[in-house]
Design a protein around this motif. Structure first.
Motif, PDB file in Angstrom:
ATOM      1  N   ALA A  89      -8.535   4.324   7.941  1.00  0.00           N
ATOM      2  CA  ALA A  89      -9.301   3.138   8.349  1.00  0.00           C
ATOM      3  C   ALA A  89      -8.652   1.876   7.783  1.00  0.00           C
ATOM      4  N   LEU A  90      -8.230   1.931   6.525  1.00  0.00           N
ATOM      5  CA  LEU A  90      -7.542   0.796   5.912  1.00  0.00           C
ATOM      6  C   LEU A  90      -6.233   0.519   6.632  1.00  0.00           C
ATOM      7  N   MET A  91      -5.446   1.559   6.887  1.00  0.00           N
ATOM      8  CA  MET A  91      -4.149   1.371   7.545  1.00  0.00           C
ATOM      9  C   MET A  91      -4.319   0.790   8.952  1.00  0.00           C
ATOM     10  N   TRP A  92      -5.394   1.154   9.624  1.00  0.00           N
ATOM     11  CA  TRP A  92      -5.607   0.651  10.987  1.00  0.00           C
ATOM     12  C   TRP A  92      -5.829  -0.863  11.005  1.00  0.00           C
ATOM     13  N   THR A  93      -6.195  -1.459   9.860  1.00  0.00           N
ATOM     14  CA  THR A  93      -6.330  -2.918   9.811  1.00  0.00           C
ATOM     15  C   THR A  93      -4.968  -3.591   9.900  1.00  0.00           C
ATOM     16  N   TYR A  94      -3.903  -2.846   9.576  1.00  0.00           N
ATOM     17  CA  TYR A  94      -2.538  -3.374   9.623  1.00  0.00           C
ATOM     18  C   TYR A  94      -1.780  -2.925  10.871  1.00  0.00           C
ATOM     19  N   GLN A  95      -2.232  -1.843  11.466  1.00  0.00           N
ATOM     20  CA  GLN A  95      -1.480  -1.202  12.539  1.00  0.00           C
ATOM     21  C   GLN A  95      -1.971  -1.617  13.921  1.00  0.00           C
ATOM     22  N   SER A  96      -1.072  -1.455  14.871  1.00  0.00           N
ATOM     23  CA  SER A  96      -1.357  -1.776  16.262  1.00  0.00           C
ATOM     24  C   SER A  96      -0.615  -0.758  17.132  1.00  0.00           C
ATOM     25  N   PRO A  97      -1.234  -0.266  18.197  1.00  0.00           N
ATOM     26  CA  PRO A  97      -0.516   0.690  19.040  1.00  0.00           C
ATOM     27  C   PRO A  97       0.660   0.022  19.745  1.00  0.00           C
ATOM     28  N   ALA A 118       0.833  -1.211   0.000  1.00  0.00           N
ATOM     29  CA  ALA A 118       0.000   0.000   0.000  1.00  0.00           C
ATOM     30  C   ALA A 118       0.864   1.256   0.000  1.00  0.00           C
ATOM     31  N   HIS A 119       2.028   1.180   0.624  1.00  0.00           N
ATOM     32  CA  HIS A 119       2.900   2.345   0.703  1.00  0.00           C
ATOM     33  C   HIS A 119       3.830   2.484  -0.508  1.00  0.00           C
ATOM     34  N   GLU A 120       3.818   1.510  -1.398  1.00  0.00           N
ATOM     35  CA  GLU A 120       4.600   1.642  -2.631  1.00  0.00           C
ATOM     36  C   GLU A 120       3.995   2.708  -3.536  1.00  0.00           C
ATOM     37  N   SER A 121       2.704   2.944  -3.363  1.00  0.00           N
ATOM     38  CA  SER A 121       2.009   3.964  -4.143  1.00  0.00           C
ATOM     39  C   SER A 121       0.807   4.446  -3.337  1.00  0.00           C
ATOM     40  N   ILE A 122       1.068   5.413  -2.444  1.00  0.00           N
ATOM     41  CA  ILE A 122      -0.044   5.906  -1.624  1.00  0.00           C
ATOM     42  C   ILE A 122      -1.044   6.636  -2.504  1.00  0.00           C
ATOM     43  N   TRP A 123      -2.261   6.725  -2.024  1.00  0.00           N
ATOM     44  CA  TRP A 123      -3.302   7.386  -2.801  1.00  0.00           C
ATOM     45  C   TRP A 123      -2.923   8.844  -3.056  1.00  0.00           C
ATOM     46  N   PRO A 124      -3.174   9.357  -4.257  1.00  0.00           N
ATOM     47  CA  PRO A 124      -2.835  10.751  -4.576  1.00  0.00           C
ATOM     48  C   PRO A 124      -3.468  11.752  -3.612  1.00  0.00           C
ATOM     49  N   GLU A 125      -4.697  11.473  -3.167  1.00  0.00           N
ATOM     50  CA  GLU A 125      -5.378  12.393  -2.241  1.00  0.00           C
ATOM     51  C   GLU A 125      -4.654  12.455  -0.902  1.00  0.00           C
ATOM     52  N   VAL A 126      -4.091  11.338  -0.484  1.00  0.00           N
ATOM     53  CA  VAL A 126      -3.341  11.292   0.779  1.00  0.00           C
ATOM     54  C   VAL A 126      -2.043  12.061   0.617  1.00  0.00           C
ATOM     55  N   ARG A 127      -1.346  11.837  -0.479  1.00  0.00           N
ATOM     56  CA  ARG A 127      -0.103  12.576  -0.764  1.00  0.00           C
ATOM     57  C   ARG A 127      -0.363  14.084  -0.749  1.00  0.00           C
ATOM     58  N   GLU A 137     -12.385  12.880   3.106  1.00  0.00           N
ATOM     59  CA  GLU A 137     -12.951  11.533   2.958  1.00  0.00           C
ATOM     60  C   GLU A 137     -11.896  10.500   2.565  1.00  0.00           C
ATOM     61  N   ALA A 138     -11.011  10.845   1.653  1.00  0.00           N
ATOM     62  CA  ALA A 138      -9.979   9.899   1.224  1.00  0.00           C
ATOM     63  C   ALA A 138      -9.028   9.577   2.368  1.00  0.00           C
ATOM     64  N   VAL A 139      -8.648  10.575   3.135  1.00  0.00           N
ATOM     65  CA  VAL A 139      -7.744  10.348   4.267  1.00  0.00           C
ATOM     66  C   VAL A 139      -8.433   9.489   5.321  1.00  0.00           C
ATOM     67  N   VAL A 140      -9.698   9.727   5.572  1.00  0.00           N
ATOM     68  CA  VAL A 140     -10.457   8.904   6.527  1.00  0.00           C
ATOM     69  C   VAL A 140     -10.468   7.450   6.068  1.00  0.00           C
ATOM     70  N   ARG A 141     -10.724   7.217   4.773  1.00  0.00           N
ATOM     71  CA  ARG A 141     -10.729   5.847   4.253  1.00  0.00           C
ATOM     72  C   ARG A 141      -9.338   5.222   4.323  1.00  0.00           C
TER      73      ARG A 141
END
Length: 111
Positions: free
Chosen positions: A83-91, A23-32, A76-80
């Protein structure tokens, strides 16, 4: 320029970790665009096992953690993406409740 060092863990699952890296090889343009618009000049993420280390360089004239947090919730794009990244992340064990990336303390600098 101001530099931040932040830490976060990943879920201990090699399949999910591989997806996170892809996912980080090409982050979404809206996030960038969001990151740049908030004064982020450069960002790097490093991994050791499940521990992530982020280096973020920002323009102190533009960047504000609270402003960026508010703008993130309104995009909206950053929120999505988050949310997607949180499926991979852990505090980390030291992360306050409700936070993700947490600042690290600088303990050494060689100049």
């Amino acid at each position: 320029m101001t530099r931040y060092a932040l830490a976060l863990d990943l879920v201990d699952n090699e399949t999910l970790i591989a997806e996170y890296i892809r996912a980080h090889e090409s982050i979404w343009p809206e996030v960038r665009e969001h990151l740049f618009s908030q004064g982020v000049l450069a960002m790097e993420i490093y991994r050791l096992g499940t521990r992530m280390f982020m280096v973020m360089d920002v323009d102190p004239e533009v960047y504000s953690e609270s402003t960026m947090a508010r703008a993130s919730m309104e995009n909206e794009a950053v929120v999505r993406w988050e949310a997607l990244m949180w499926t991979y992340q852990s505090p980390t064990p030291w992360t306050p409740s409700g936070q993700k990336w947490v600042p690290m303390q600088k303990v050494f600098e060689l100049r």
